[in-house]
Design an enzyme around this catalytic site. Structure first.
Site, PDB file in Angstrom:
ATOM      1  N   GLU A   1       0.850  -1.187   0.000  1.00  0.00           N
ATOM      2  CA  GLU A   1       0.000   0.000   0.000  1.00  0.00           C
ATOM      3  C   GLU A   1       0.894   1.248   0.000  1.00  0.00           C
ATOM      4  O   GLU A   1       1.941   1.272   0.641  1.00  0.00           O
ATOM      5  CB  GLU A   1      -0.862  -0.016   1.271  1.00  0.00           C
TER       6      GLU A   1
ATOM      7  N   LYS B   1      -9.706   0.379  -1.757  1.00  0.00           N
ATOM      8  CA  LYS B   1      -9.845  -0.023  -0.353  1.00  0.00           C
ATOM      9  C   LYS B   1     -11.245   0.328   0.145  1.00  0.00           C
ATOM     10  O   LYS B   1     -11.732   1.439  -0.039  1.00  0.00           O
ATOM     11  CB  LYS B   1      -8.776   0.716   0.468  1.00  0.00           C
TER      12      LYS B   1
ATOM     13  N   CYS C   1      -4.306  -3.423   4.184  1.00  0.00           N
ATOM     14  CA  CYS C   1      -3.887  -2.951   5.509  1.00  0.00           C
ATOM     15  C   CYS C   1      -4.978  -3.070   6.571  1.00  0.00           C
ATOM     16  O   CYS C   1      -5.269  -4.151   7.055  1.00  0.00           O
ATOM     17  CB  CYS C   1      -3.378  -1.507   5.390  1.00  0.00           C
TER      18      CYS C   1
END
Length: 550
Positions: free
Chosen positions: A310, A370, A421
Site C-alpha cells: 500500500e 480499499k 492494511c
C-alpha cells in the site's frame, strides 16, 4: 383540638400517615433511621470492596495486553479473563461498568500506544478511552449474567457481543484488540477455521471465565461438581481447538506458484513519508529491478507475480507521467504482473486508496479501491471539532472514499485477493474477498507512520489468523516492514526486518476450498449475540418477577 392548634401549643408535630393510613410512631422513625444507616454502611462497604477489585481489573487488562504479539504469551489471555471474572462476579451493573472500563484501560492504553507515535498523546488517549468504554459495557453485562446458572457461557457470549459492537461503531468500528488476534500461536487458533474470530474469541473467554468458576466452586464446595465444570468450561474449548486442527492445512489443492513480495523501504520514519512520495516509489521500482537482475543471474527464482505494498506509489500514475514510466519500467524488467499500491486523485470527490494490476505488456488494467477507510487516518470525521484538539487533523487535507466491491486480481492464472492494511481487522472484508474466488490473500500495508512500534507485529498476527480462518496463503508486503509470507496454516515462512529494502520470493500453495468459517460467514457471531441477549433478557425477567413479588 385541631392539629394546627396542637402544633401551636408546642406539642409534637403531626406525623404523616403511611400508605395504610396509620401514623408512624417513634419506633417506626427509629427503624427508618436504622434502615438509612444500614444503606449508608452498605454503600461504604461496596466502595471499600470496589477499589481492590478495580486495581485487580486494571492488572487483568495489563495481563491481557501481555498476551498479544510480539510476545508469544497467548496463554495469559485466559488467565487475565479469569482474574477479571473474579472482579466482576456478583457485582452490580454500575460497578461492573467501572471495573470493565478500568480493565479496558489497562489493556488498550499499552496496546494502542503506537497511535500516538507521531502525533502526540491526544489521539492515543482518546482512542483508548473510547474503546475502553465498550469494554466497560461488556463488564456491565458480565456482572449482570454472573448470577445465572452456567454463567461462564453467557459471560463469554457477552464478551463476543462487546467485540462485535466495537468492530462496527463508532465511525465504522475498530476491531483492534479482539481476543482472537492474540491467539495465532495458541491451541485455540484452529477454531478460527471453524467459526471465524467470534468463535475463537468465545473459546478464549469461556476458558478464562471457566477457570474462575471452577476455582470458586472448589473453594466453596470441595470435590463437588468441580471436575465436571472444569471439563465443560475449561476443557471444552481446549478439546474443540484440538479437534479443529484437521481444518488447518497448507496442502496445494490447485498446484503451486512462486510469488514475490517487495519492501522498498522509506527514506525517513514517521508522517513525513508522505512528503517523500517519489523516493518511496523509486525505492520499490529499484528493488523490483534488482530482483529481476537476481533472476537473470540465477540467484533468485523467477516469480509468477509480484505484490507491492500500500502507498508504494502515492503519485497517481494516471496523472503523473514520470510515475507511470517508473512503474512500467520496473514491471517490464521483472516481466510478470505486479500489484501496485497507489493513491488516485480524481478531479472531484474523495481520494482513492487503490491497488492497480499492472501487466508488463498491457500496462495498468484492473483496480481495487480499499473499502474500509481508517477514520482519523484516511478520513477525518467531525473535522472542525477534532481541529480544536489537534492541528494534526489538517495533515489529511482531502478525505479518502471507500470502494464497494472485493478485489480479486488474475495474476498469471492465480486469483489473488486484495485486502488492504486496515481491512485485515474486519471479518467481512477478508471473507468477502475469499468468497469472490481468491486462492491467495494479499495484505499490502503501510506502517511507516508507526515507526518501530509493536503495531506491525499486532497486524501480522491478524494476518496469521486470517490465513488459518480461510486456509489461504497470506502475502504481506509493507513499505517499511515487517513484510512476510504466511502459509495457510498460519506459519510465517519468510519475513523481512523493519526499515530494510528487501524482496521475499516463495513457492506457495493455491487453494480454492472453503473452510466452515468461510461458508457460514457471520452466523456464529449472530448465534453468540443471541446467546448474550438471552442471558441479559433472563436477568431482566428475573428482576421484574422479583419486584412484582415484593
Amino acid at each position: 383540638m385541631s392539629s394546627s392548634a396542637t402544633r401551636a401549643a408546642g406539642n409534637e408535630p403531626a406525623q404523616p400517615a403511611d400508605r395504610t393510613g396509620a401514623v408512624p410512631g417513634p419506633a417506626d422513625a427509629a427503624a427508618s433511621a436504622d434502615a438509612a444507616a444500614a444503606r449508608k454502611d452498605a454503600r461504604s462497604a461496596r466502595r471499600r470492596e470496589f477499589w481492590p477489585r478495580a486495581v485487580l481489573a486494571a492488572l487483568a487488562g495489563v495481563l491481557l495486553y501481555l498476551s498479544f504479539p510480539p510476545r508469544p504469551l497467548w496463554w495469559l489471555a485466559p488467565l487475565a479473563l479469569a482474574l477479571l471474572a473474579g472482579c466482576l462476579y456478583g457485582r452490580r451493573a454500575r460497578s461492573g461498568f467501572g471495573i470493565g472500563f478500568l480493565a479496558g484501560l489497562g489493556f488498550l492504553l499499552p496496546l494502542l500506544v503506537w497511535t500516538g507515535e507521531e502525533v502526540g498523546p491526544v489521539p492515543w488517549l482518546a482512542l483508548a478511552a473510547v474503546e475502553a468504554l465498550f469494554i466497560g459495557l461488556t463488564g456491565l453485562g458480565i456482572a449482570l449474567v454472573s448470577r445465572l446458572p452456567a454463567w461462564p457461557l453467557f459471560a463469554a457470549a457477552v464478551w463476543v457481543a462487546g467485540e462485535a459492537v466495537r468492530s462496527r461503531a463508532p465511525f465504522g468500528g475498530f476491531p483492534w484488540g479482539k481476543l482472537a488476534f492474540g491467539q495465532a500461536d495458541g491451541i485455540f487458533a484452529p477454531l478460527a477455521a471453524l467459526g471465524g474470530t467470534p468463535v475463537l474469541s468465545f473459546a478464549v473467554a469461556l476458558c478464562g471465565f471457566g477457570i474462575y468458576e471452577a476455582l470458586r466452586i472448589a473453594r466453596s464446595h470441595p470435590r463437588r461438581a468441580t471436575a465436571a465444570l472444569a471439563v465443560l468450561t475449561v476443557g471444552a474449548p481446549v478439546v474443540a481447538g484440538l479437534a479443529a486442527r484437521p481444518l488447518v492445512t497448507d496442502a496445494a489443492e490447485d498446484g503451486t506458484v512462486v510469488a514475490a513480495v517487495i519492501q522498498g523501504n522509506v527514506p525517513r520514519l514517521g508522517l513525513d513519508f508522505n512528503s517523500q512520495r517519489r523516493q518511496v516509489l523509486d525505492n520499490h521500482a529499484l528493488r523490483t529491478t534488482q530482483l529481476a537482475e537476481e533472476v537473470k543471474a540465477g540467484t533468485a527464482r523467477r516469480p509468477d507475480f509480484v505484490v507491492w505494498p500500500e502507498n508504494s506509489s502515492d503519485l497517481d500514475p494516471y496523472l503523473e507521467a514520470d510515475a507511470y514510466e517508473a512503474i512500467d519500467a520496473a514491471v517490464k524488467a521483472i516481466g510478470v504482473p505486479v500489484a501496485i499500491g497507489s493513491v488516485l486523485v480524481p478531479e472531484s470527490g474523495p481520494l482513492r486508496n487503490t491497488m492497480i494490476l499492472w501487466d508488463p505488456v498491457k500496462g495498468p488494467t484492473k483496480t481495487y479501491d480499499k473499502r474500509k477507510i481508517q477514520p482519523f487516518g484516511e478520513r477525518i470525521p467531525m473535522r472542525s471539532v477534532v481541529r480544536l484538539f489537534s492541528s494534526d487533523v489538517d495533515r489529511v487535507r482531502r478525505d479518502f472514499g471507500p470502494g464497494k466491491d472485493p478485489g480479486v486480481f488474475d495474476m498469471a492464472g492465480s486469483r489473488v485477493g486484495m485486502v488492504t492494511c486496515f481491512e485485515a481487522a474486519f471479518d467481512d472484508a477478508v471473507r468477502s474477498t475469499v468468497q469472490a474466488g481468491a486462492q491467495v490473500i494479499a495484505v499490502p500495508s503501510n506502517n511507516a507512520t508507526f515507526g518501530r512500534s509493536q503495531m506491525t507485529y499486532q497486524q501480522l498476527a491478524m494476518d496469521r489468523i486470517r490465513a488459518i480462518e480461510h486456509s489461504r496463503t497470506v502475502l504481506v508486503p509493507v513499505t517499511s516492514g515487517v513484510s512476510a509470507v504466511i502459509r495457510p496454516d498460519g506459519r510465517i515462512v519468510q519475513q523481512t526486518e523493519l526499515f530494510t529494502a528487501d524482496a521475499l520470493v516463495a513457492e506457495i500453495p493455491l487453494r480454492s476450498s472453503r473452510t466452515p468459517a468461510t461458508l457460514v460467514g457471520p452466523l456464529p457471531e449472530y448465534a453468540l449475540l443471541a446467546a448474550a441477549a438471552a442471558g441479559l433478557g433472563w436477568v431482566l425477567s428475573r428482576r421484574i418477577r422479583a419486584r412484582r413479588a415484593a
